[in-house]
Enzyme design. Structure first.
Site, PDB file in Angstrom:
ATOM      1  N   SER A  90     -12.319   6.987  44.909  1.00  0.00           N
ATOM      2  CA  SER A  90     -11.000   7.596  44.922  1.00  0.00           C
ATOM      3  C   SER A  90      -9.991   6.553  44.784  1.00  0.00           C
ATOM      4  O   SER A  90      -8.849   7.001  44.305  1.00  0.00           O
ATOM      5  CB  SER A  90     -10.825   8.313  46.403  1.00  0.00           C
ATOM      6  OG  SER A  90     -10.951   7.405  47.478  1.00  0.00           O
ATOM      7  N   HIS A 130     -13.000  14.283  43.468  1.00  0.00           N
ATOM      8  CA  HIS A 130     -12.226  13.769  42.401  1.00  0.00           C
ATOM      9  C   HIS A 130     -12.863  14.054  41.012  1.00  0.00           C
ATOM     10  O   HIS A 130     -12.431  13.939  40.227  1.00  0.00           O
ATOM     11  CB  HIS A 130     -11.785  12.279  42.374  1.00  0.00           C
ATOM     12  CG  HIS A 130     -10.970  11.841  43.474  1.00  0.00           C
ATOM     13  ND1 HIS A 130      -9.705  12.131  43.649  1.00  0.00           N
ATOM     14  CD2 HIS A 130     -11.314  11.468  44.655  1.00  0.00           C
ATOM     15  CE1 HIS A 130      -9.101  11.708  44.787  1.00  0.00           C
ATOM     16  NE2 HIS A 130     -10.027  11.217  45.533  1.00  0.00           N
ATOM     17  N   LYS A 143      -7.599  19.300  45.385  1.00  0.00           N
ATOM     18  CA  LYS A 143      -7.001  18.278  44.302  1.00  0.00           C
ATOM     19  C   LYS A 143      -7.385  19.133  42.945  1.00  0.00           C
ATOM     20  O   LYS A 143      -6.150  19.703  42.896  1.00  0.00           O
ATOM     21  CB  LYS A 143      -8.234  17.275  44.573  1.00  0.00           C
ATOM     22  CG  LYS A 143      -7.896  16.127  45.651  1.00  0.00           C
ATOM     23  CD  LYS A 143      -8.698  15.193  45.987  1.00  0.00           C
ATOM     24  CE  LYS A 143      -8.451  14.266  47.324  1.00  0.00           C
ATOM     25  NZ  LYS A 143      -9.250  13.779  47.889  1.00  0.00           N
TER      26      LYS A 143
HETATM   27  C1  LIG Z   1      -9.119  13.291  49.345  1.00  0.00           C
HETATM   28  C2  LIG Z   1     -10.703  13.104  49.750  1.00  0.00           C
HETATM   29  C3  LIG Z   1     -11.320  13.648  50.770  1.00  0.00           C
HETATM   30  C4  LIG Z   1     -10.636  14.370  51.704  1.00  0.00           C
HETATM   31  O1  LIG Z   1     -10.299  15.667  51.310  1.00  0.00           O
HETATM   32  P1  LIG Z   1      -9.057  16.595  51.881  1.00  0.00           P
HETATM   33  O2  LIG Z   1      -9.247  17.899  51.511  1.00  0.00           O
HETATM   34  O3  LIG Z   1      -7.908  15.917  51.263  1.00  0.00           O
HETATM   35  O4  LIG Z   1      -9.119  16.196  53.313  1.00  0.00           O
HETATM   36  C5  LIG Z   1     -12.642  13.369  51.030  1.00  0.00           C
HETATM   37  N1  LIG Z   1     -13.264  12.684  50.235  1.00  0.00           N
HETATM   38  C6  LIG Z   1     -12.790  11.905  49.083  1.00  0.00           C
HETATM   39  C7  LIG Z   1     -13.502  11.031  48.318  1.00  0.00           C
HETATM   40  C8  LIG Z   1     -11.315  12.222  48.811  1.00  0.00           C
HETATM   41  O5  LIG Z   1     -10.945  11.549  47.658  1.00  0.00           O
END
Ligand SMILES: *Cc1c(COP(=O)(O)O)cnc(C)c1O
Length: 387
Positions: A177, A205, A236
């Site tokens: 990330s 991602h 996302k």
């Molecule tokens: C954003 C993210 C999460 C958390 O997801 P949310 O739905 O925003 O709580 C978990 N793992 C990774 C790799 C992330 O980038």
């Protein structure tokens, strides 16, 4: 004597690590309003620009009219509504797996999945750059946590070997990330097979962006390995909120019975489920969105590299520009904002010491002119700051 609250805040301030909030006054998207000004947004994870898509909004509005706003209960009591089941069906079909289960967020998912998959006497192997929610899930599991150097599959193999016959779980981000590079999934899965370990891939991602059909990191790498457990988020690229895990029917049954963040929380609002279904549908029907993200990323990365800026091993829509010093990073970020470009600075503990950075992300909604403006502004500001 300062109280613990003040003491901690003062310590953070002294280290240049105190955080604050930037307020977006419009819907999110490629451009937003910040402090009353039209601003180009390049640090959002709304990669396919679906968060404010008319069809997605319409689905949410219709669902609110039909189902109301809240679900009123947890999934195992009266909080499983038709949209929850429809969303799980949609994800199952899209990810081509046997079963899917939806959770309230990715953070929730990781803190619950990991303890459901590995327990006290087992071993969990986690890449050092994995997301914080993975680390927290590992700690909650009470299994022995072995963190291996980033993408170092040789180190991973040694650790797997040392664990002998104990139960094992390897967990990794599909796309990291903060660095924007991809996990060496082929090697990791091969090691898992050899050492009899389960694999959990967090594709927060990757999903929606990577792979011919947007199925994520595994599809991108041409891996069809049915025993890999995949977790992904809906907040996302899918533009809404929530998360899911995919795998076997047995896995789903286990999670429904064991996973605390599934059991002990009010379920997702039904309208969010309906919106996520519509968003996945748009994603599937409009592959140009994926292509545009990839193209935008390539243009930005190339331009930055040509200017000699370090973008680490990024190969995706996440492009770090490493500055190093935390305060300097925030100064650059603030200056960019005054010039109409919002790119948030990222500091420890989100990234390792001395690797503070701008974390640039591009989306499908960014036009060629937006990309050009961003590159020009970045170049100017980074130069002015002596970088
Ligand atoms: C954003 C993210 C999460 C958390 O997801 P949310 O739905 O925003 O709580 C978990 N793992 C990774 C790799 C992330 O980038």
């Amino acid at each position: 004597m300062k109280n613990p609250v003040e003491k901690t805040l003062l310590e953070l301030e002294a280290k240049g690590l105190k955080r604050s909030l930037t307020i977006v006054e419009s819907a999110t998207g490629p451009r937003v309003t910040i402090e009353g000004k039209d601003t180009l947004l390049m640090c959002s994870n709304d990669y396919l620009s679906l968060a404010n898509h008319p069809r997605v909004k319409e689905a949410a509005i219709k669902a609110i009219e039909k189902y109301g706003v809240g679900s009123g209960a947890s999934r195992l009591t009266s909080g499983t509504m038709t949209p929850h089941i429809e969303l799980e069906e949609k994800i199952k079909e899209f990810k081509k797996t046997e079963a899917a289960l939806v959770f309230n967020s990715g953070y929730n998912a990781n803190t619950g999945l990991i303890p459901s998959l590995i327990a006290k006497h087992g071993y969990v192997f986690s890449d050092k750059l994995n997301h914080a929610s993975i680390t927290d899930g590992c700690l909650l599991s009470r299994a022995t946590l072995k963190r291996y150097p980033h993408s170092d599959t040789r180190a991973l193999e040694e650790l797997l070997n040392e664990a002998g016959n104990a139960d094992k779980l390897i967990v990794t981000d599909g796309v990291f990330s903060m660095d924007g590079d991809m996990a060496r999934l082929r090697e990791i899965i091969e090691l898992a097979d050899r050492y009899n370990s389960t694999v959990l891939v967090d594709d927060a991602h990757g999903v929606g962006v990577l792979g011919e059909s947007g199925r994520g990191s595994l599809e991108h790498l041409g891996i069809t390995h049915s025993s890999v457990i995949q977790m992904g988020t809906l907040g996302k690229a899918i533009g809404t909120f929530g998360a899911y895990a995919t795998g076997s029917k047995k896995l789903k049954e286990l999670l429904m019975n064991k996973m605390r963040p599934f059991i002990y929380t009010t379920s997702l609002p039904p309208a969010i489920c309906a919106a996520a279904i519509a968003a996945i549908d748009v994603m599937q029907k409009e592959p140009w969105r994926r292509k545009k993200v990839v193209q935008n990323a390539a243009v930005v990365r190339e331009a930055l590299n040509k200017q000699g800026f370090d973008t680490l091993k990024s190969s995706t829509q996440i492009i770090p520009v490493v500055i190093g010093d935390a305060e300097k990073t925030m100064a650059v970020s603030r200056k960019l904002l005054t010039r109409g470009l919002f790119v948030q600075g990222i500091r420890p503990p989100t990234v390792p010491e001395n690797s503070s950075r701008l974390r640039l992300t591009v989306t499908a909604g960014h036009t060629d002119e937006d990309i050009e403006f961003a590159i020009k502004t970045l170049k100017e500001v980074l130069r002015e700051e002596g970088l």
